[in-house]
Structures are given as C-alpha cells and as structure tokens.
Design an enzyme around this catalytic site. Structure first.
Site, PDB file in Angstrom:
ATOM      1  N   ALA A  13       0.834  -1.204   0.000  1.00 45.39           N
ATOM      2  CA  ALA A  13       0.000   0.000   0.000  1.00 45.39           C
ATOM      3  C   ALA A  13       0.868   1.252   0.000  1.00 45.39           C
ATOM      4  O   ALA A  13       2.034   1.219   0.404  1.00 45.39           O
ATOM      5  CB  ALA A  13      -0.916  -0.001   1.222  1.00 45.39           C
ATOM      6  N   GLY A  58       2.588  -4.861   2.201  1.00 42.56           N
ATOM      7  CA  GLY A  58       1.461  -5.622   1.668  1.00 42.56           C
ATOM      8  C   GLY A  58       1.859  -6.546   0.537  1.00 42.56           C
ATOM      9  O   GLY A  58       1.212  -7.565   0.310  1.00 42.56           O
ATOM     10  N   GLU A  61       2.825  -9.555   2.233  1.00 44.54           N
ATOM     11  CA  GLU A  61       1.612 -10.156   2.774  1.00 44.54           C
ATOM     12  C   GLU A  61       0.820 -10.882   1.674  1.00 44.54           C
ATOM     13  O   GLU A  61       0.254 -11.945   1.923  1.00 44.54           O
ATOM     14  CB  GLU A  61       0.758  -9.098   3.473  1.00 44.54           C
ATOM     15  CG  GLU A  61       1.420  -8.607   4.754  1.00 44.54           C
ATOM     16  CD  GLU A  61       0.632  -7.537   5.471  1.00 44.54           C
ATOM     17  OE1 GLU A  61       0.327  -7.732   6.650  1.00 44.54           O
ATOM     18  OE2 GLU A  61       0.322  -6.507   4.840  1.00 44.54           O
ATOM     19  N   GLU A  81       6.719  -1.504   7.671  1.00 42.45           N
ATOM     20  CA  GLU A  81       5.726  -0.632   8.294  1.00 42.45           C
ATOM     21  C   GLU A  81       6.143  -0.083   9.659  1.00 42.45           C
ATOM     22  O   GLU A  81       5.813   1.059   9.994  1.00 42.45           O
ATOM     23  CB  GLU A  81       4.386  -1.377   8.458  1.00 42.45           C
ATOM     24  CG  GLU A  81       3.677  -1.653   7.156  1.00 42.45           C
ATOM     25  CD  GLU A  81       4.035  -2.999   6.539  1.00 42.45           C
ATOM     26  OE1 GLU A  81       3.231  -3.513   5.742  1.00 42.45           O
ATOM     27  OE2 GLU A  81       5.118  -3.547   6.833  1.00 42.45           O
TER      28      GLU A  81
END
Length: 148
Positions: A13, A58, A61, A81
């Site tokens: 993101a 992400g 992920e 993050e």
C-alpha cells in the site's frame, strides 16, 4: 501470483496515503485487505507466487497467502511498516511466523529489515530460488507438475 515487472512484485500500500487517512478510513482499508488476503489463503486450488524484485509490506503479505513462493535472485522481502510506527495489518504478523518461526518473524517485523532471496530461502520464507527473471517460468513448471 505474479507481477508484470521484474523489479517489483508489489511494494504494498501507499503508506504516505495511509498516514493521511482517518483512523476509521485506515481501519476499513485494512479490514478489506485482510478479508481479501484471508480469502486468497483458503482458495481450493494451490497458489504459487512468482516473486521478482521487491515484495515489501502488503506485497509480502500477498506472497504469504500463497502455498508456494518462488523467488528470483533479485527478490527482496520485508515488512517496513514499523519504521512508520504502524504494524503490518493484512495478516503478515500471523502468516510470517508460520513460515519462518516466531523469533525470525519478530526480528523481521520489529526491525523492518529486508532480506534477499537466498536468506528468504534459508529462513523457509520461500521454497525455490531461481535466476532473476525465471520465477514465473519455475512457478509454471511447478503448476504443471501439480496438475499431472
């Protein structure tokens, strides 16, 4: 799962955009991502991720939802993050320890450290490392072998 780029699987993101979201907007966004990734993880067919370039935040992920991860030598993995005072919100904190063990997952999550393809293989994060540019080819070979 693959990317059209040999330099970026997915950088995740836009964290600058996420920092501009209200708490409610961020919560809704993360809930949507988590639901999508949870659905990907339980697909009734094997999922293979072919990772070339960076798989960060992400992006990692997404890759963690796959049953098998094939990495090109140019791949880099990480959850950066925490450097922005946020935690990975789309399941990485649960999926990463299942792949690499709790201690290594904590190290990677707490520090935001990135690892290369060979280290990812050593950690058990990826199952195959191939020459840069060959991850999709190897993933397709595995898919054909599974389909036999």
């Amino acid at each position: 799962l693959t990317s059209c780029s040999t330099k970026v699987f997915s950088a995740g993101a836009d964290l600058k955009e996420r920092r501009q979201m209200t708490q409610e907007e961020a919560a809704a966004f993360v809930t949507m991502l988590r639901s999508t990734f949870d659905a990907m993880e339980v697909l009734s067919v094997p999922v293979i991720a072919a990772v070339e370039g960076v798989a960060l935040g992400g992006g990692l992920e997404i890759a963690l939802t796959a049953d098998i991860i094939v990495a090109g030598k140019n791949a880099k993995f990480g959850l950066p993050e925490t450097g922005l005072a946020i935690i990975p919100g789309a399941g990485g904190t649960q999926r990463l320890p299942r792949r690499v063990g709790v201690a290594r997952a904590k190290d990677l999550i707490y520090t935001g450290r990135k690892v290369d393809a060979d280290t990812a293989y050593e950690y058990g994060l990826v199952q195959h490392v191939v020459d840069a540019g060959d991850a999709k080819k190897k993933a397709l070979e595995i898919a054909h072998q599974i389909a036999q």
